[in-house]
Design a protein around this motif. Sequence first.
Motif, mmCIF file in Angstrom:
data_model
loop_
_atom_site.group_PDB
_atom_site.id
_atom_site.type_symbol
_atom_site.label_atom_id
_atom_site.label_comp_id
_atom_site.label_asym_id
_atom_site.label_seq_id
_atom_site.Cartn_x
_atom_site.Cartn_y
_atom_site.Cartn_z
ATOM 1 N N GLN A 1 0.852 -1.181 0.000
ATOM 2 C CA GLN A 1 0.000 0.000 0.000
ATOM 3 C C GLN A 1 0.897 1.244 0.000
ATOM 4 O O GLN A 1 1.687 1.436 0.940
ATOM 5 C CB GLN A 1 -0.906 -0.006 1.236
ATOM 6 C CG GLN A 1 -1.815 -1.227 1.294
ATOM 7 C CD GLN A 1 -2.995 -1.027 2.225
ATOM 8 O OE1 GLN A 1 -3.569 0.059 2.287
ATOM 9 N NE2 GLN A 1 -3.360 -2.088 2.929
ATOM 10 N N PRO A 2 0.813 2.081 -1.030
ATOM 11 C CA PRO A 2 1.745 3.207 -1.159
ATOM 12 C C PRO A 2 1.773 4.148 0.036
ATOM 13 O O PRO A 2 2.800 4.780 0.304
ATOM 14 C CB PRO A 2 1.251 3.929 -2.421
ATOM 15 C CG PRO A 2 0.555 2.863 -3.208
ATOM 16 C CD PRO A 2 -0.096 1.970 -2.189
ATOM 17 N N SER B 1 3.900 0.545 -4.599
ATOM 18 C CA SER B 1 2.693 -0.271 -4.782
ATOM 19 C C SER B 1 3.026 -1.762 -4.788
ATOM 20 O O SER B 1 2.125 -2.589 -4.688
ATOM 21 C CB SER B 1 1.976 0.107 -6.084
ATOM 22 O OG SER B 1 2.849 -0.060 -7.191
#
Length: 324
Positions: free
Chosen positions: A210-211, A244
């Motif tokens: 999850q960025p 990501s």
Amino acid sequence: MSNLESSPQETECGGRAAVAVEPTREVLAGRPVALGGPRGMRVTRTLPDRDRRMVGAWCFVDYYGPDDVSDSPGMNVAPHPHTGLQTVSWLVEGDVLHRDSVGSVQLVRPGQLNLMTAGHGISHSEQSPPDHSPVLHGVQLWTALPDRDRSVRPHFEHHPDLPVLTDTGVAVKVIMGELGGFTSPAAVYSPLVGAEAVLQPGADTRLPLQPSWEYAALTLAGSVDVDGAALGPGPLLYLGSGRSDLSLRAEHGARLLLIGGEPFDEHILMWWNFVGRDHDDVATAREQWARADPRFGTVHGYPGHRLPAPALPTARLKPRGRHA
């Protein structure tokens, strides 16, 4: 496992100002720590680090082994207290017997999760059983509880079966939190992940990330190419945020631990085995442990004395704001 340093210092952690907002590769070599004195079992402590105190809610990482304990008692950590955190025990080889003051008695083996939520206060011991495996190898981690949950009822969980993501030559077990749509049954109090990737020779995969979260990787066995950086056992590779996915490659068989989570907004104060919000929090907890306050209960069945509390540092940290 406990922080057994004879003169632990107060360490302030947390806040978004400490988070790398872009992808990075920072090797945290850690420092050697002897558990139980100079002749005790040695670990490599990579969190808290001078430059990186936390990764999401993860605030403590001790890596140990593989150690030959065939002719020794192995692990022997006497009853000690915790507040405001969760302890995560993860073994690669060996076995450890956990006892705590809420009545839990549980043997943990490789691939199984022992999770203890200290909340308002708990005490526990960790020992190699009398008929223990000849090798001890694993990692002990803590997560800090957010302020709203740091006084929850203390409890213990044992999870022998955990969800697994698979790819060609790779199996990723989700120990804590969520990864790639798979969620561990373990209780968590912040958005986070802890996962172990077992890579076969020639494995080449990408883990979904999850960025907005920050991450770090710890090789437990073998050597892994993590986003182009060769990583052997011991050091923690801080990866920052903004990714990501994460590339993992292994020429030979290897094993890697991934930790990460949403940046921990709150500032916490760590001292000895306590996570509080200021000096008074940890000073009160120390005093209560020293006088056997019921807050921490009693560990029954351990054949020895509990750990005494070390002296508090004479110099206090200057208080900072609760948010960066």
